[in-house]
Scaffold this motif. Structure first.
Motif, PDB file in Angstrom:
ATOM      1  N   LEU A   1      -5.674  -1.047  -8.036  1.00 52.44           N
ATOM      2  CA  LEU A   1      -6.311   0.134  -7.447  1.00 52.44           C
ATOM      3  C   LEU A   1      -7.311  -0.258  -6.371  1.00 52.44           C
ATOM      4  N   ALA A   2      -7.760  -1.502  -6.393  1.00 49.88           N
ATOM      5  CA  ALA A   2      -8.676  -1.982  -5.357  1.00 49.88           C
ATOM      6  C   ALA A   2      -8.011  -1.948  -3.984  1.00 49.88           C
ATOM      7  N   VAL A   3      -6.684  -2.073  -3.937  1.00 49.70           N
ATOM      8  CA  VAL A   3      -5.955  -1.985  -2.666  1.00 49.70           C
ATOM      9  C   VAL A   3      -6.196  -0.618  -2.030  1.00 49.70           C
ATOM     10  N   VAL A   4      -6.147   0.416  -2.839  1.00 55.13           N
ATOM     11  CA  VAL A   4      -6.383   1.776  -2.345  1.00 55.13           C
ATOM     12  C   VAL A   4      -7.843   1.921  -1.929  1.00 55.13           C
ATOM     13  N   GLU A   5      -8.736   1.425  -2.756  1.00 55.00           N
ATOM     14  CA  GLU A   5     -10.158   1.513  -2.440  1.00 55.00           C
ATOM     15  C   GLU A   5     -10.484   0.794  -1.133  1.00 55.00           C
ATOM     16  N   ASP A   6      -9.913  -0.390  -0.942  1.00 59.50           N
ATOM     17  CA  ASP A   6     -10.147  -1.140   0.300  1.00 59.50           C
ATOM     18  C   ASP A   6      -9.649  -0.361   1.512  1.00 59.50           C
ATOM     19  N   TRP A   7      -8.467   0.222   1.397  1.00 60.89           N
ATOM     20  CA  TRP A   7      -7.900   0.986   2.510  1.00 60.89           C
ATOM     21  C   TRP A   7      -8.771   2.202   2.815  1.00 60.89           C
ATOM     22  N   LEU A   8      -9.187   2.916   1.767  1.00 63.33           N
ATOM     23  CA  LEU A   8     -10.023   4.098   1.972  1.00 63.33           C
ATOM     24  C   LEU A   8     -11.382   3.729   2.563  1.00 63.33           C
TER      25      LEU A   8
ATOM     26  N   LEU B   1       0.827  -1.198   0.000  1.00 65.67           N
ATOM     27  CA  LEU B   1       0.000   0.000   0.000  1.00 65.67           C
ATOM     28  C   LEU B   1       0.865   1.253   0.000  1.00 65.67           C
ATOM     29  N   ASP B   2       1.947   1.226   0.766  1.00 63.57           N
ATOM     30  CA  ASP B   2       2.871   2.368   0.786  1.00 63.57           C
ATOM     31  C   ASP B   2       3.412   2.645  -0.611  1.00 63.57           C
ATOM     32  N   GLY B   3       3.801   1.588  -1.309  1.00 62.81           N
ATOM     33  CA  GLY B   3       4.330   1.749  -2.665  1.00 62.81           C
ATOM     34  C   GLY B   3       3.298   2.319  -3.618  1.00 62.81           C
ATOM     35  N   VAL B   4       2.068   1.872  -3.483  1.00 59.34           N
ATOM     36  CA  VAL B   4       0.992   2.377  -4.339  1.00 59.34           C
ATOM     37  C   VAL B   4       0.774   3.860  -4.070  1.00 59.34           C
ATOM     38  N   PHE B   5       0.708   4.243  -2.785  1.00 57.01           N
ATOM     39  CA  PHE B   5       0.516   5.657  -2.469  1.00 57.01           C
ATOM     40  C   PHE B   5       1.715   6.493  -2.911  1.00 57.01           C
ATOM     41  N   LEU B   6       2.911   5.959  -2.784  1.00 54.39           N
ATOM     42  CA  LEU B   6       4.097   6.672  -3.255  1.00 54.39           C
ATOM     43  C   LEU B   6       4.012   6.885  -4.765  1.00 54.39           C
ATOM     44  N   ALA B   7       3.599   5.855  -5.479  1.00 54.21           N
ATOM     45  CA  ALA B   7       3.469   5.982  -6.934  1.00 54.21           C
ATOM     46  C   ALA B   7       2.406   7.009  -7.298  1.00 54.21           C
ATOM     47  N   LEU B   8       1.333   7.063  -6.536  1.00 52.35           N
ATOM     48  CA  LEU B   8       0.241   7.989  -6.829  1.00 52.35           C
ATOM     49  C   LEU B   8       0.501   9.404  -6.324  1.00 52.35           C
ATOM     50  N   ALA B   9       1.581   9.585  -5.575  1.00 46.63           N
ATOM     51  CA  ALA B   9       1.877  10.898  -5.004  1.00 46.63           C
ATOM     52  C   ALA B   9       2.335  11.911  -6.049  1.00 46.63           C
ATOM     53  N   ASP B  10       2.793  11.433  -7.194  1.00 49.26           N
ATOM     54  CA  ASP B  10       3.329  12.330  -8.215  1.00 49.26           C
ATOM     55  C   ASP B  10       2.251  12.682  -9.243  1.00 49.26           C
ATOM     56  N   PRO B  11       2.116  13.972  -9.577  1.00 53.47           N
ATOM     57  CA  PRO B  11       1.076  14.378 -10.535  1.00 53.47           C
ATOM     58  C   PRO B  11       1.258  13.783 -11.928  1.00 53.47           C
TER      59      PRO B  11
END
Length: 112
Positions: A79-86, A8-18
């Motif tokens: 992206l479901a990983v992010v959705e599940d966390w949210l 999840l950290d890696g996914v959020f890091l990847a999504l942190a950049d515009p």
């Protein structure tokens, strides 16, 4: 659980950049070549490829190569990983705000 959170950290890091978010957004409309994706970016192709690799490493996109063309495709399951966390965070905070509302209501009743 720790491995799940590291992913999840890696996914959020990847999504942190515009730039990477713009790639994800564009791929939401369907697959595209790296060249087409890079055309909208304000950087050199080698710099853009670093973004593509980051998205690939975190499994947000898949790429395939046919001849000289590398095509990117969104990995919607990741992206479901992010959705599940949210969803879990929303459930947690809604419960907290419900308890806060009850506390405030009870306090107001007791002070009258």
């Amino acid at each position: 659980m720790a491995q799940h959170l590291a992913g999840l950290d890696g996914v959020f890091l990847a999504l942190a950049d515009p730039t990477r978010r713009a790639v994800i957004h564009r791929l939401g409309h369907g697959p595209a070549s790296v060249g087409d994706l890079a055309r909208d970016a304000t950087m050199t192709l080698p710099s853009f490829m670093k973004h593509v690799r980051m998205l690939e490493e975190n499994e947000l996109i898949r790429t395939t190569k046919s001849g000289r063309v590398r095509t990117c495709e969104l990995n919607r399951e990741r992206l479901a990983v992010v959705e599940d966390w949210l969803t879990e965070q929303r459930r947690l905070w809604e419960g907290r705000t419900d308890r806060l509302e009850r506390f405030v209501t009870e306090t107001e009743r007791n002070t009258r």
